[in-house]
Design an enzyme around this catalytic site. Sequence first.
Site, short mmCIF file in Angstrom:
data_model
loop_
_atom_site.label_atom_id
_atom_site.label_comp_id
_atom_site.label_asym_id
_atom_site.label_seq_id
_atom_site.Cartn_x
_atom_site.Cartn_y
_atom_site.Cartn_z
N GLU A 59 0.82 -1.21 0.00
CA GLU A 59 0.00 0.00 0.00
C GLU A 59 0.86 1.26 0.00
O GLU A 59 0.52 2.25 -0.65
CB GLU A 59 -0.94 0.00 1.21
CG GLU A 59 -2.05 -1.05 1.13
CD GLU A 59 -2.98 -0.84 -0.05
OE1 GLU A 59 -3.08 0.31 -0.55
OE2 GLU A 59 -3.61 -1.81 -0.49
N TYR A 142 -6.08 6.05 5.11
CA TYR A 142 -6.31 5.09 4.03
C TYR A 142 -5.48 3.82 4.23
O TYR A 142 -6.00 2.71 4.13
CB TYR A 142 -5.97 5.69 2.66
CG TYR A 142 -5.84 4.60 1.63
CD1 TYR A 142 -6.97 3.99 1.09
CD2 TYR A 142 -4.58 4.10 1.28
CE1 TYR A 142 -6.85 2.93 0.21
CE2 TYR A 142 -4.46 3.04 0.39
CZ TYR A 142 -5.60 2.46 -0.13
OH TYR A 142 -5.49 1.39 -0.98
N ASP A 160 -9.80 5.15 -1.49
CA ASP A 160 -8.75 5.73 -2.32
C ASP A 160 -9.39 6.49 -3.48
O ASP A 160 -10.63 6.60 -3.57
CB ASP A 160 -7.76 4.66 -2.80
CG ASP A 160 -8.32 3.82 -3.95
OD1 ASP A 160 -9.55 3.79 -4.13
OD2 ASP A 160 -7.51 3.20 -4.66
#
Length: 312
Positions: A59, A142, A160
């Site tokens: 990520e 996030y 996102d």
Amino acid sequence: MVAGERAGVDARLAEARLAEAGLVDARLVAPVLAWYPGAARDLPWRASDRTPWGVLVSEVMLQQTPVARVEPVWRAWLDRWPTPAALAEAPTADVLRAWGTLGYPRRALRLAACARAVVEHHGGALPTTEAELRALPGIGAYTAAAVVAFAHGRRAVVLDTNVRRVLARTLGGQGLPPAHLTRGEQSRADAVWPADDARAAAWSQAVMELGALVCTARAPRCAACPVASSCAWRAAGSPPPTTAPRTQAWTGTDRQARGRIMAVLRDAVGPVGEGALTAAWPHDAEQRARALAGLLADGLVARAGDGYGLPE
């Protein structure tokens, strides 16, 4: 309004919200979940043997960087530093060299700082809650939500750019979401997300994939979309967005100058003098000096005698 009337109004509002949630589930969530298994990309951080640390690394690497560039670096990174403890002991220069040309190398420094914090405060095991993850260096809302959903299969609202765009179009009738996440978007997403952990985690992955592969910013493939028939944006005639897609300029920018300097230092076996940096960016001495000063301030470059090198 007396208490009994207020209670009646509240009950009717609750019923209306439940009905709306059921409609959204039937028209959006269920079709996208059905579409996903046949469309999902085979990515290593989705494999059954993935680790929470591997998910977190993916990520961080995927922020503003395409999957095709990330995958080989991710594989090499996890081979070398498969756990937070392994990365926590790595010299900074090695970390920056391994990051290579992914861009935004401060992300590499943040990953290393995160690994050290995990070792120091969590015994080397990545925490499992959003709050604990967000307390780690460089981990925002996030990324914390993504780890909870994708690594642990629990409900977390993973928002996102791709997901925001899908929800803006299908539910809001907008070509693109606002430039920055709003409270209204957050509230809408929370209402859409399934309550069940397993279904919520699957939805997080599926709706993100829809945005990445089909509901793209510039050329959406509406004919291939499983929810085109119920999309509010399509129903409105696909009006142009009120905000333009964000583009990242590169040629001639300070970012490009910084990248050229970092490339020289990554390849060098010792300190690099001013001459090598000038050769790396000969176009503009003032811009070169500004880029170098920024790299020094960010901890990505260190002075080494009369020259410069990667920090150790």
